[in-house]
Design an enzyme around this catalytic site. Sequence first.
Site, short mmCIF file in Angstrom:
data_model
loop_
_atom_site.label_atom_id
_atom_site.label_comp_id
_atom_site.label_asym_id
_atom_site.label_seq_id
_atom_site.Cartn_x
_atom_site.Cartn_y
_atom_site.Cartn_z
N SER A 78 0.83 -1.20 0.00
CA SER A 78 0.00 0.00 0.00
C SER A 78 0.87 1.25 0.00
CB SER A 78 -0.87 0.01 1.26
OG SER A 78 -0.03 0.01 2.40
N CYS A 102 2.80 -6.41 10.10
CA CYS A 102 2.56 -5.39 9.08
C CYS A 102 3.93 -4.97 8.59
CB CYS A 102 1.81 -4.20 9.66
SG CYS A 102 1.77 -2.76 8.56
N HIS A 157 5.03 -2.30 7.41
CA HIS A 157 5.48 -0.96 7.81
C HIS A 157 6.24 -1.00 9.14
CE1 HIS A 157 2.71 0.53 4.73
NE2 HIS A 157 3.07 1.77 4.97
N CYS A 192 2.61 -7.01 1.67
CA CYS A 192 1.60 -6.35 2.51
C CYS A 192 0.75 -7.44 3.16
CB CYS A 192 0.74 -5.45 1.63
SG CYS A 192 -0.63 -4.68 2.50
N1 DGL Z 1 2.05 -2.68 5.01
C1 DGL Z 1 0.75 -3.22 5.06
C2 DGL Z 1 0.68 -4.51 5.83
O1 DGL Z 1 1.66 -5.22 5.89
C3 DGL Z 1 -0.44 -2.36 5.29
C4 DGL Z 1 -0.34 -1.09 6.00
C5 DGL Z 1 -1.56 -0.28 5.63
O2 DGL Z 1 -1.61 0.19 4.48
O3 DGL Z 1 -2.47 -0.20 6.47
O4 DGL Z 1 -0.34 -4.86 6.37
#
Ligand code: DGL
Length: 274
Positions: A9, A189, A191, A72
């Site tokens: 994302s 996640c 991020h 993701c």
């Molecule tokens: N990086 C994504 C994940 O691993 C999603 C973060 C997001 O866009 O909410 O879930």
Amino acid sequence: MKTIAVFDSGVGGLSVLRALYRHIPEVHWIYAADSAFAPYGERTESEVRARSLQVAQWLQRQHEPDVLVVACNTATAWAIDSLREKLPVLPIVGVEPALKPAALLSRTAHVGVLATSGTLSSPRFAGLLGTVQAQAAAVRFSCQPCPGLADAIERAHDSAIRDLCNTYAQALLARGIAERPLDTVVLGCTHYPFAMRHWQEAFGPHVAILDNAPAIARRTADLLGGVALPDQTDTLNAPEASLYASGDVPMLRQACNRWVPDLNVRSASRLNLP
Ligand code: DGL
């Protein structure tokens, strides 16, 4: 030279890309961030599925990659089955929270899971948890959604990142039973590894924090018909990537300078989706 497309994302998938290029040499990397639509974790199931499909189809059309890595957890949770169905010739690797390695590692048998609300509420996550619990019934999993955190990382908003990590870590630690504190935390996640310093500060030195990225690199190398090499950070020529963002392109470039400075950005362009 092989081409591998990596999609998230936003900037989170760069934590997966970093593990990929450190373990798999001689690849042309394509990185696509659907930043106009981030965060996915706070979108509906059908939105995540539709956008993931659009991005994957665009990558397939434009670059015909040898492998697509859905970097993701949220997109994997909600969309990987339909991606595989709609793009049957494209090998696709997804990412999932590392519950099984965490269960094996935890000595207190109490594992914390940090992920988006979308991932934690998905049937795919429930299935994964059920499978792991069936093999490790004694292990307790405490799950913590982290609204706002992926967005703060997206914006590189340092004080918000620190405060949110602290809030969510305290919430998890409070669920540790006195005689059975949690000693292992899964970053579910992509991020969240970019906040590793804040996580470690908030949880303290006795909690192990797991990031699944090296396992994704091994799985991807396997699909390419090879094996992941040991970490090649110092010996490889700089890996090269072409970047695409549906949102702010300079912001993605800056994120690369900040999070993956050893990556050579060949080009950065707009990802125009209908
Ligand atoms: N990086 C994504 C994940 O691993 C999603 C973060 C997001 O866009 O909410 O879930």
